[in-house]
Design an enzyme around this catalytic site. Structure first.
Site, PDB file in Angstrom:
ATOM      1  N   LEU A   1      42.897  39.562  33.953  1.00  0.00           N
ATOM      2  CA  LEU A   1      42.446  39.866  32.587  1.00  0.00           C
ATOM      3  C   LEU A   1      42.648  38.645  31.686  1.00  0.00           C
ATOM      4  O   LEU A   1      43.404  38.671  30.729  1.00  0.00           O
ATOM      5  CB  LEU A   1      43.201  41.087  32.046  1.00  0.00           C
ATOM      6  CG  LEU A   1      42.545  41.767  30.862  1.00  0.00           C
ATOM      7  CD1 LEU A   1      41.267  42.494  31.277  1.00  0.00           C
ATOM      8  CD2 LEU A   1      43.494  42.766  30.198  1.00  0.00           C
TER       9      LEU A   1
ATOM     10  N   ARG B   1      40.351  35.373  29.666  1.00  0.00           N
ATOM     11  CA  ARG B   1      39.278  35.422  28.650  1.00  0.00           C
ATOM     12  C   ARG B   1      38.052  36.135  29.199  1.00  0.00           C
ATOM     13  O   ARG B   1      37.450  36.984  28.538  1.00  0.00           O
ATOM     14  CB  ARG B   1      38.853  34.002  28.271  1.00  0.00           C
ATOM     15  CG  ARG B   1      39.931  33.133  27.669  1.00  0.00           C
ATOM     16  CD  ARG B   1      39.303  31.766  27.445  1.00  0.00           C
ATOM     17  NE  ARG B   1      40.231  30.784  26.965  1.00  0.00           N
ATOM     18  CZ  ARG B   1      41.004  30.040  27.749  1.00  0.00           C
ATOM     19  NH1 ARG B   1      40.969  30.181  29.065  1.00  0.00           N
ATOM     20  NH2 ARG B   1      41.812  29.139  27.225  1.00  0.00           N
ATOM     21  N   ILE B   2      37.657  35.762  30.421  1.00  0.00           N
ATOM     22  CA  ILE B   2      36.427  36.331  30.994  1.00  0.00           C
ATOM     23  C   ILE B   2      36.659  37.798  31.356  1.00  0.00           C
ATOM     24  O   ILE B   2      35.810  38.655  31.075  1.00  0.00           O
ATOM     25  CB  ILE B   2      35.966  35.488  32.209  1.00  0.00           C
ATOM     26  CG1 ILE B   2      35.541  34.090  31.735  1.00  0.00           C
ATOM     27  CG2 ILE B   2      34.820  36.174  32.945  1.00  0.00           C
ATOM     28  CD1 ILE B   2      35.215  33.099  32.841  1.00  0.00           C
TER      29      ILE B   2
ATOM     30  N   ARG C   1      49.280  39.141  36.895  1.00  0.00           N
ATOM     31  CA  ARG C   1      50.711  38.886  37.123  1.00  0.00           C
ATOM     32  C   ARG C   1      51.596  39.729  36.228  1.00  0.00           C
ATOM     33  O   ARG C   1      52.671  40.143  36.598  1.00  0.00           O
ATOM     34  CB  ARG C   1      51.019  37.402  36.932  1.00  0.00           C
ATOM     35  CG  ARG C   1      50.731  36.582  38.199  1.00  0.00           C
ATOM     36  CD  ARG C   1      50.874  35.135  37.929  1.00  0.00           C
ATOM     37  NE  ARG C   1      50.077  34.819  36.728  1.00  0.00           N
ATOM     38  CZ  ARG C   1      49.762  33.600  36.337  1.00  0.00           C
ATOM     39  NH1 ARG C   1      50.172  32.577  37.007  1.00  0.00           N
ATOM     40  NH2 ARG C   1      49.036  33.395  35.266  1.00  0.00           N
TER      41      ARG C   1
ATOM     42  N   ILE D   1      32.753  37.313  40.258  1.00  0.00           N
ATOM     43  CA  ILE D   1      32.120  36.257  39.469  1.00  0.00           C
ATOM     44  C   ILE D   1      33.085  35.072  39.318  1.00  0.00           C
ATOM     45  O   ILE D   1      32.864  34.185  38.505  1.00  0.00           O
ATOM     46  CB  ILE D   1      31.690  36.752  38.058  1.00  0.00           C
ATOM     47  CG1 ILE D   1      32.822  37.500  37.357  1.00  0.00           C
ATOM     48  CG2 ILE D   1      30.476  37.650  38.143  1.00  0.00           C
ATOM     49  CD1 ILE D   1      33.892  36.694  36.715  1.00  0.00           C
TER      50      ILE D   1
ATOM     51  N   ARG E   1      35.774  33.154  42.050  1.00  0.00           N
ATOM     52  CA  ARG E   1      35.734  32.177  43.132  1.00  0.00           C
ATOM     53  C   ARG E   1      35.646  32.915  44.453  1.00  0.00           C
ATOM     54  O   ARG E   1      36.349  33.920  44.652  1.00  0.00           O
ATOM     55  CB  ARG E   1      37.006  31.310  43.132  1.00  0.00           C
ATOM     56  CG  ARG E   1      37.028  30.241  42.066  1.00  0.00           C
ATOM     57  CD  ARG E   1      36.031  29.109  42.365  1.00  0.00           C
ATOM     58  NE  ARG E   1      36.068  28.071  41.366  1.00  0.00           N
ATOM     59  CZ  ARG E   1      35.260  27.982  40.299  1.00  0.00           C
ATOM     60  NH1 ARG E   1      34.326  28.891  40.097  1.00  0.00           N
ATOM     61  NH2 ARG E   1      35.378  26.980  39.448  1.00  0.00           N
TER      62      ARG E   1
ATOM     63  N   ASP F   1      28.499  36.526  42.826  1.00  0.00           N
ATOM     64  CA  ASP F   1      27.915  35.293  42.263  1.00  0.00           C
ATOM     65  C   ASP F   1      28.568  34.067  42.884  1.00  0.00           C
ATOM     66  O   ASP F   1      28.164  32.944  42.603  1.00  0.00           O
ATOM     67  CB  ASP F   1      28.100  35.287  40.734  1.00  0.00           C
ATOM     68  CG  ASP F   1      27.377  34.115  40.061  1.00  0.00           C
ATOM     69  OD1 ASP F   1      26.247  33.789  40.487  1.00  0.00           O
ATOM     70  OD2 ASP F   1      27.945  33.514  39.128  1.00  0.00           O
TER      71      ASP F   1
ATOM     72  N   GLU G   1      30.197  27.598  49.234  1.00  0.00           N
ATOM     73  CA  GLU G   1      28.893  27.444  48.567  1.00  0.00           C
ATOM     74  C   GLU G   1      28.306  26.062  48.835  1.00  0.00           C
ATOM     75  O   GLU G   1      29.063  25.096  48.899  1.00  0.00           O
ATOM     76  CB  GLU G   1      29.077  27.632  47.056  1.00  0.00           C
ATOM     77  CG  GLU G   1      29.572  29.012  46.708  1.00  0.00           C
ATOM     78  CD  GLU G   1      29.880  29.160  45.213  1.00  0.00           C
ATOM     79  OE1 GLU G   1      29.529  28.257  44.430  1.00  0.00           O
ATOM     80  OE2 GLU G   1      30.469  30.177  44.861  1.00  0.00           O
TER      81      GLU G   1
ATOM     82  N   HIS H   1      25.628  31.444  42.233  1.00  0.00           N
ATOM     83  CA  HIS H   1      26.620  30.946  41.271  1.00  0.00           C
ATOM     84  C   HIS H   1      25.955  30.543  39.938  1.00  0.00           C
ATOM     85  O   HIS H   1      25.962  29.376  39.551  1.00  0.00           O
ATOM     86  CB  HIS H   1      27.396  29.760  41.869  1.00  0.00           C
ATOM     87  CG  HIS H   1      28.718  29.525  41.183  1.00  0.00           C
ATOM     88  ND1 HIS H   1      29.798  28.999  41.825  1.00  0.00           N
ATOM     89  CD2 HIS H   1      29.128  29.757  39.911  1.00  0.00           C
ATOM     90  CE1 HIS H   1      30.818  28.893  40.992  1.00  0.00           C
ATOM     91  NE2 HIS H   1      30.429  29.353  39.821  1.00  0.00           N
TER      92      HIS H   1
END
Ligand code: DGY
Length: 303
Positions: A144, A146-147, A167, A221, A223, A247, A252, A270
């Site tokens: 949790l 910013r994104i 955490r 979204i 890694r 994504d 990749e 991505h």
């Protein structure tokens, strides 16, 4: 004697709107044309910079990542050597959160399949099968930051309940789980939004997917490294989970055949931050951080 322009290494192909303004100020090189005088390196979010590579640049002062993720940079190694690192947070939060929501909608409402259904002329023979609503379902967010918060706010507006694991609990109005398996068991959608790197490697493993269960969907979204991709393919093949919206991938742009052939999964190349507006904002932040460093000013977004 006029002072030499600082040598800046592009560690990945950079967009023109970053490369050109850099070339106006710095001596910009690629790996093949670089010298031991490199003072700054500009990688993309996913670019891996090994210690061996970095050790070849004894005058390196700063790594300015064009991306929020800096899991490809050996941070403790850089810190020990006084090499500064910057990234591009905040400016991409909305776009990446939008892509997470898009993946939730595409998987729950089966939008890719229904689009293909129409293009294939199948509507003439009957209606597309029913899909699943979001209202009342649980979105479990792993990470949790910013994104993650921006995703939670968006999905709440879709009538979803929000839970999260990280955490530690945060000052947020949502249910905290101190255990990822328990979060997965509670979730209809498990959404990976945590940073990559050694601390989160394959956190989403076969056990977590089993807890998510046959009505569950995995969204990633963040890694590819956070998810055990082999376990994910098995879980999709066996119906251990319903589907996935991804994504990002472990290696990749190589996507394993097991995912490529899974018709139910929604796979994107991505594109989380891939808009004109956001990529320009990211480029500007890289330029501003480099300018601040070479002018001896405070960095704008230090890691
Ligand atoms: C980031 O900024 O880290 C995105 O994943 C793009 O690489």
């Amino acid at each position: 004697m006029p002072e030499e322009r600082p040598e800046v290494l592009m560690a990945a192909p950079l967009p023109d709107f970053l490369r050109q303004p850099m070339e106006a100020v710095y001596r910009v090189c690629e790996l093949a044309s670089s010298s031991a005088n490199v003072r700054a390196i500009v990688p993309l979010g996913g670019t891996v910079l090994s210690k061996e590579l970095l050790a070849g640049f004894p005058k390196l002062e700063i790594i300015s990542v064009m991306g929020v993720g800096y899991d490809g940079v050996p941070i403790p190694w850089c810190k020990e050597r006084g090499i500064r690192v910057t990234n591009t947070p905040d400016v991409l939060t909305d776009d990446v959160a939008d892509i997470a929501v898009a993946l939730v909608l595409m998987t729950s409402r089966r939008l890719i399949e229904s689009n293909r259904f129409l293009h294939d002329g199948k509507w003439l023979s009957g209606a597309f099968p029913l899909a699943h609503a979001l209202r009342g379902k649980v979105a479990g967010i792993l990470g949790l930051g910013r994104i993650g918060k921006a995703i939670a706010q968006r999905l709440e507006a879709h009538g979803m309940k929000i839970a999260y694991h990280g955490r530690k609990p945060q000052n947020a109005p949502w249910n905290y789980f101190d255990n990822l398996k328990a979060l997965a068991a509670e979730s209809d959608f498990l959404i990976v939004a945590c940073p990559g790197g050694p601390g989160t490697q394959k956190l989403v493993n076969a056990d977590v997917l089993a807890s998510l269960g046959s009505e569950g969907t995995l969204i990633n979204i963040a890694r590819g490294s956070v998810v055990d991709e082999t376990a994910l393919i098995t879980a999709l093949e066996n119906g251990t989970i319903r589907t996935a919206g991804l994504d990002v991938f472990e290696d990749e742009p190589r996507v394993p055949a097991g995912l490529m052939k899974c018709e139910r999964a929604v796979l994107l190349p991505h594109v989380g931050s891939a808009t004109h507006e956001t990529r320009r904002a990211m480029a500007n932040l890289v330029l501003d951080n480099l300018a601040a460093h070479f002018a001896g000013r405070e960095l704008i977004t230090p890691v």
